[in-house]
Design an enzyme around this catalytic site. Structure first.
Site, PDB file in Angstrom:
ATOM      1  CG  HIS A  61      -8.226  -4.688   5.913  1.00 13.78           C
ATOM      2  ND1 HIS A  61      -7.215  -3.977   6.521  1.00 13.78           N
ATOM      3  CD2 HIS A  61      -7.745  -5.051   4.701  1.00 13.78           C
ATOM      4  CE1 HIS A  61      -6.175  -3.906   5.705  1.00 13.78           C
ATOM      5  NE2 HIS A  61      -6.464  -4.556   4.588  1.00 13.78           N
TER       6      HIS A  61
ATOM      7  NE  ARG B  85       0.623  -6.509   5.277  1.00 16.07           N
ATOM      8  CZ  ARG B  85      -0.538  -6.446   5.944  1.00 16.07           C
ATOM      9  NH1 ARG B  85      -1.483  -5.633   5.529  1.00 16.07           N
ATOM     10  NH2 ARG B  85      -0.753  -7.167   7.028  1.00 16.07           N
TER      11      ARG B  85
ATOM     12  CG  HIS C 262      -4.438  -8.715   4.952  1.00 16.21           C
ATOM     13  ND1 HIS C 262      -3.440  -8.676   4.008  1.00 16.21           N
ATOM     14  CD2 HIS C 262      -5.081  -7.524   4.853  1.00 16.21           C
ATOM     15  CE1 HIS C 262      -3.457  -7.514   3.381  1.00 16.21           C
ATOM     16  NE2 HIS C 262      -4.454  -6.795   3.868  1.00 16.21           N
TER      17      HIS C 262
ATOM     18  CE1 TYR D  78      -8.192  -4.549   0.260  1.00 15.77           C
ATOM     19  CE2 TYR D  78      -5.881  -4.282  -0.318  1.00 15.77           C
ATOM     20  CZ  TYR D  78      -6.859  -4.695   0.567  1.00 15.77           C
ATOM     21  OH  TYR D  78      -6.488  -5.255   1.765  1.00 15.77           O
TER      22      TYR D  78
ATOM     23  CE1 TYR E 150      -1.537  -4.865   0.192  1.00 18.60           C
ATOM     24  CE2 TYR E 150      -3.355  -6.437   0.246  1.00 18.60           C
ATOM     25  CZ  TYR E 150      -2.683  -5.363   0.794  1.00 18.60           C
ATOM     26  OH  TYR E 150      -3.154  -4.778   1.951  1.00 18.60           O
TER      27      TYR E 150
HETATM   28 FE   LIG Z   1      -5.042  -4.909   3.033  1.00 17.94          FE
END
Ligand SMILES: [Fe+2]
Length: 235
Positions: free
Chosen positions: A160, A155, A158, A106, A145
């Site tokens: 959000h 994770r 995905h 991110y 990640y």
């Molecule tokens: Fe996330």
């Protein structure tokens, strides 16, 4: 103005505030029982967003962060419908999304994952549903990640999602997953949802119809705001 009442939320379909398997819930879960609030005008209404507020590339994450090139990764289309607990379309509702880039990183100062940023990918977008409750995003498939929940925790890929719907009582913040991801059965956040069928409702479906020839893979995902088939919250 949409003003109505809602049935109580069915907590078998949503994750608990405190989930020992999902460590950070221990830092933020309420320590006292919740106090039900009366459904007054401030709960039964919500912000109204117009299509005129959108910029041309807001729903195209391959374009809204482009800086002289294209982002790396698998190009995807994610589309579906937003409906209410009776299956009726929810038109004119704002959907905001955010996600990691294809390397699982991110643009955020708190993201310490040793993976590269993409100079052509911002990782956020928005759109407003049409008269049939339909939405559509173009993006890059996010990478998995690591996170600190437990040893070797990663994770699953995905995206959000955040929606208001017609009132604050239909507010939903959650995550959409991709079919066939081997990390899904291991994910403490998804597994925080107690009901298996409810967990399944967060996993998108591959769509040949949405797939664009020679360009992008298509995934379809419908969102239900409240009711017994509600799309679950994230924990
Ligand atoms: Fe996330």
């Amino acid at each position: 103005m949409d003003q109505r009442t809602y049935n109580p939320r069915d907590w078998t379909q949503h994750p608990p505030y405190l989930d020992p398997g999902y460590k950070s819930t221990g830092l933020r879960a309420p320590k006292k029982p919740l106090v039900p609030l009366p459904e007054t005008l401030s709960e039964l209404t919500g912000p109204v967003f117009g299509h005129e507020a959108l910029q041309p590339n807001d729903s195209d994450l391959t374009a809204n962060g482009a800086n002289g090139g294209a982002p790396l990764g698998e190009r995807i289309v994610v589309a579906g419908r937003v409906v209410d607990e009776s299956g009726r379309p929810v038109p004119d509702t704002l959907i905001e999304i955010w996600q990691a880039n294809s390397a699982g990183r991110y643009i955020h100062t708190a993201d310490r994952h040793d993976a590269p940023l993409d100079p052509n990918f911002f990782g956020a977008g928005r759109c407003v549903t049409d008269a049939e409750g339909r939405y559509r995003f173009v993006s890059i498939k996010p990478g998995a990640y690591p996170w600190e929940n437990h040893s070797k925790a990663f994770r699953p890929a995905h995206i959000h999602f955040s929606l208001f719907g017609p009132s604050f009582l239909t507010r939903l913040v959650t995550q959409m997953y991709f079919p066939g991801d081997p990390l899904i059965p291991l994910d403490p956040i998804l597994n925080g949802i107690p009901d298996a069928a409810a967990r399944q409702r967060l996993i998108s479906t591959y769509s040949v119809d949405l797939t664009e020839h020679g360009r992008a893979l298509g995934f379809t995902w419908d969102i239900v705001l409240r009711g017994s088939n509600a799309t679950p919250f994230e924990a």
